[in-house]
Design an enzyme around this catalytic site. Sequence first.
Site, short mmCIF file in Angstrom:
data_model
loop_
_atom_site.label_atom_id
_atom_site.label_comp_id
_atom_site.label_asym_id
_atom_site.label_seq_id
_atom_site.Cartn_x
_atom_site.Cartn_y
_atom_site.Cartn_z
N HIS A 39 24.34 78.02 -34.40
CA HIS A 39 22.92 78.16 -34.70
C HIS A 39 22.66 78.37 -36.19
O HIS A 39 21.55 78.23 -36.66
CB HIS A 39 22.31 79.30 -33.87
CG HIS A 39 22.10 78.92 -32.43
ND1 HIS A 39 23.06 79.10 -31.48
CD2 HIS A 39 21.06 78.35 -31.79
CE1 HIS A 39 22.63 78.66 -30.30
NE2 HIS A 39 21.41 78.19 -30.47
N TYR A 97 30.15 70.09 -31.17
CA TYR A 97 30.13 71.54 -30.95
C TYR A 97 29.41 71.98 -29.68
O TYR A 97 29.26 73.17 -29.46
CB TYR A 97 29.50 72.24 -32.15
CG TYR A 97 30.43 72.37 -33.32
CD1 TYR A 97 31.53 73.22 -33.26
CD2 TYR A 97 30.22 71.66 -34.48
CE1 TYR A 97 32.38 73.34 -34.34
CE2 TYR A 97 31.07 71.77 -35.57
CZ TYR A 97 32.15 72.62 -35.49
OH TYR A 97 33.00 72.74 -36.55
N HIS A 118 29.66 73.79 -24.02
CA HIS A 118 29.13 74.49 -22.84
C HIS A 118 30.18 74.69 -21.76
O HIS A 118 29.97 75.48 -20.84
CB HIS A 118 27.89 73.75 -22.32
CG HIS A 118 26.78 73.75 -23.34
ND1 HIS A 118 25.92 72.70 -23.52
CD2 HIS A 118 26.41 74.69 -24.25
CE1 HIS A 118 25.07 72.98 -24.49
NE2 HIS A 118 25.35 74.19 -24.95
#
Length: 528
Positions: free
Chosen positions: A78, A248, A251
């Site tokens: 993030h 990236y 999950h």
Amino acid sequence: MPNPPTDLAGHNPSSEDIGSPNMPYARSVPAKPQSASDLPRPDLVFEKLLKRSNTDNSETYSGGLSSLTFAFGTLVIHSVFFTDRGSASINNKTSSYFDLAPLYGDLPSQKDEIRDKGQGRGLLHPDCFADTRMLFLPPAAAVLLVLFNRNHNHIAQELLTRNEKGVWSNPPPVDPATRTKQDDEIFENACLINMRHFVNIVITDYVGGVMGMASRGGGWPGNAEVLHVRNCDTSSKNQLSVLFNILYRWHATLSALDTNWIEEALERVVHSRDWDHLGPTDYERGAKNAKPHGAVKDRVFAGLERLPNGHFADKDLSEILHVATEEPAGFFRARGTPAVMRCVELLGIEQARQWNICTLNEFRSWLGLLPFTSFEDWNAAPEIAHAARELYGNIDRLELYPGLHAEGRNGDGFGKRYPLLRVDTMRNGLLLDAVSLIRGDPHLTTYFTLENATEWGFNDVARDHHNKAFGGHIHKILKRTLPQNFPDNSVYTWFPMSTPAAMKANKHLPENPSNPWEFNRPTTILES
Ligand code: HEM
């Protein structure tokens, strides 16, 4: 200074905006145009290659990594990715630097909301962070951000108390303009030092762990020379590419506990548990229902309450971290992504197609890896190779998204040259990208000067290569910000990215006779 500073934006006149927020993503590998009609339906790709099977036991894959590893991972991603899906061009709303943007925000207005400017001490409001996306992830990620907020404030207080250059006043000046100037200067310097702590954790505990070196405590991968095969600029700036945005999307690493958490969170906003049929439109509907309320400094998460001084209780924050440390993570693998993530994964597959990114084999060639010659070469499990062949027909047509996230775990020719790292496409890509981002970040070189970071700051971020965690760094933040809950003899303090069970079984853990290791969950040393 982060995101990047105005003067940094002028650092290289030929590429003024490189790395700034609201720039298009770069594209490292040119792709041949592909028609979506030639490609399998995204839901079939998810169903056959990515969806976690009912018999999957995620904890057998990560080699002892804890779910805290990937909570930290969400801070990393993030920091550098914030796709604006509403934009026709490929916009990244955040900068391409590991600048703790989830804590500080990217826009001046976000920084204004999180800063406690009135005091003239360069502080942040207590225990808050700017990026609302973090409120909708399992809570360990938000707790880690709270700790970086506390670390910022600790650094700012030290800078002012020490006042190495003698230019600040304590108590801060009364004149508004001088007070603002002092506040800005301390804030910028504290950001820079805080970012460096963050990056130290990235390059030791985190990347080392993900590269499979957790049993030795991680450490900056010893074979960084693999990076010389590709451009890895040490002097200019970074611009994230669409390929790494796809790479990236880890999950499959979600732990069982994180999966339960997201199931409950999604159910609250979409009022359904029919994961196999929820798609992108349900996700959009849920996202609208999940808008955060109130001022940044008052926001709460995970049912926690703020104390009258605005802080969360240390024991509440610690408990979330302790639980995340005990919980085994998942890892990259075919059929490893929880069903509840279907709607997010379909968005990802469609996003990759809109960006018209290259295939897996084109990406491998760009990385300097031999292209796969068969589906079995890519994933030795017959049922996965067979499913992929049915979907794509030819290994050269395998898309990057499923190609990366359903890849098998055997090394290829490149892996044979560097067997210790068991390098596959994912790990090669990760290593190349992480090292490039760090080498090319002027915050960590050009701007990390004595003038900006101060002598105290230099010492504060110095890495101790011989400490109990084999050079890891995260213990420093835990001990500083939650001193009552992370004791010096605990594996929770020194190795939170490995489960205590894995550390107990770890033959490399040095003995510590004067203060033997404690593997049980720490109890509060003194009531906080
Ligand atoms: C339960 C945990 C997680 C949840 C609920 C979650 C959810 C999401 C959602 C909703 C998106 C946005 C999809 C879109 O707008 O297209 C997304 C994107 C993404 N996720 Fe996750 N995620 C989780 C964990 C992780 C982890 C552990 C990683 C990697 C360390 C990761 C990496 C990414 C990346 C790189 C993107 C693309 C971001 C962007 O383009 O802005 N996620 N995830």
